[in-house]
Design an enzyme around this catalytic site. Sequence first.
Site, mmCIF file in Angstrom:
data_model
loop_
_atom_site.group_PDB
_atom_site.id
_atom_site.type_symbol
_atom_site.label_atom_id
_atom_site.label_comp_id
_atom_site.label_asym_id
_atom_site.label_seq_id
_atom_site.Cartn_x
_atom_site.Cartn_y
_atom_site.Cartn_z
ATOM 1 N N ASP A 202 0.825 -1.196 0.000
ATOM 2 C CA ASP A 202 0.000 0.000 0.000
ATOM 3 C C ASP A 202 0.872 1.263 0.000
ATOM 4 O OD1 ASP A 202 -2.796 1.098 0.405
ATOM 5 O OD2 ASP A 202 -1.821 1.947 2.172
ATOM 6 N N GLU A 256 1.566 -0.297 -4.833
ATOM 7 C CA GLU A 256 0.612 0.734 -5.215
ATOM 8 C C GLU A 256 1.414 2.022 -5.395
ATOM 9 O OE1 GLU A 256 -3.541 2.786 -3.675
ATOM 10 O OE2 GLU A 256 -1.968 2.280 -2.240
#
Length: 541
Positions: A202, A256
């Site tokens: 993330d 990401e």
Amino acid sequence: MSETTPNGYIKRWWKEAVVYQVYPRSFYDSNGDGIGDLRGIIEKLDHIKGLGVDVIWLSPHFDSPNADNGYDIRDYRKVGPEFGTMQDFDNLLAAIKTRGMKLIIDLVVNHTSDEHQWFVESRSSRDDPKRDYYIWSDHKPNDWTSIFGGPAWTQGPDGDWYLHLFDPKQPDLNWDNREVREEVYDLMRFWLDKGIDGFRMDVIPFISKDKAFPNLPESLSAKPQYVYANGPKVHDYLHEMNCEVLSHYNVMTVGEAFGVTLQDTPKLIDERRQELDMIFQFAAVEVDRGPDGRWKPWNLPEFKAVFTKQDQALDIHCWPTFFLSNHDNPRIVSRFGDDSPQWREKSAMLLATLTLTMKGTPFIYQGDEMGLTNRNFTDIDQFNDLWTKNAWKEEVASGRWMPEDFFANQNKVSRDHARMPLPWTAEGGFTTGKPWFALNPNHETVNAESGRAIYDHYARLVALRHAEPALVYGDYADMAPDHPQVFAFKRTLGDTAFLIALNFSSQPAAFDLPDTTPRLSNYRDAPEDLRPWEALIYRIK
């Protein structure tokens, strides 16, 4: 010696894989409490396996107060009680392996929850040993803003300010502290030693901060992610992570890469640099976004240009991903297809065809295979997403947006479209209790049962991709970059080539098609021209 393809790519299992993302809270509820859980995933594993996918990506399942639906982690080594127990996780992992699939999980280590024990100790005293686990200042150092809106600095109980690039309940970790990095590497080993097969990381480019804390450049004030993603030591830390942890396991990593430009992408994924395997590039899913992040009309030539630019920017040492949907994006049929009753099924199949024939490891999001659509929100209380609620406070309460304009925009862009529970049946079928978040009101007609033809089309495409290396490693070429309706491209590997022809329109399109039977189609008979939302795959040599 690594095996290479005729065009020079080193073969890797994760390049050949198809990935299916599970958002556990909304997948399937096994115990009637209204929240999807790990046992629910086990019960529906054969649904995923039936698609033929290789890898499941499990969105955060950790203990969390859920300020941001699990992306605020309170305990990295504990399963959230709403999802089950660690034994349930172990059973899920075993069930996935038994079915011949792999599992990756989210690594959320740019920030923690403010309820994590590290932060509880960190804010307790300026002299606490954990103080330097986070980023504190005795004054507000700059004008950085939160991705979710508002300032990125919040004052703690002793008057000092802590940094949070997202919600105030998500304080950023201080990666310049070696002890923090060791904590992260240790928790990674904890899950890898259980047998998982990698991580989706993330907002991983945000982990390094410029401690000079310059103000945001005026040109980037609307998109601060392009500042946050370029910290001075991000590549040092990712290389260190690879050397100390990842290189010791046969796993995949996908970052990401929010805020990473195409030009900077090779610095993260060039396999000679030993950082990450892949990243998610956002250009395709930002084609309908203006500079302020609001929805704007888009056209097919600009959409197609994204993939040509990507292909030209990445050489054989850099492997792309392909995705059009996930938990942070609206439903693809409503966004890139036609969600009307007449064309929903055909356009869902067309988007599946694009996803599974494009260059790069493909990622499918739960519900894509059902043809799920956006819903029509009419009241702020119908939303769950923190991002949307913060935007309402900033935009509508301030008078910058009228409520009807705000809803019109959110009905195009909200993350909540993808986070609604899956409708397994016309009755709903997600839970025997009250769902944590309302199902789309159209679930009586748009659900897993009614979407069976779409599901079967996905399965045929996955099988074809697995059977044809050209659809994995083949070179990419756009055959009609300026055509306003047709996306046609070639995939070529050695002496094998495929033509994929897609009509991104509810109107017929004239296009010169091969005089052969298509290998795969979303219509039953062979065409003369491309019919509305028709998707054709031809083997041309």
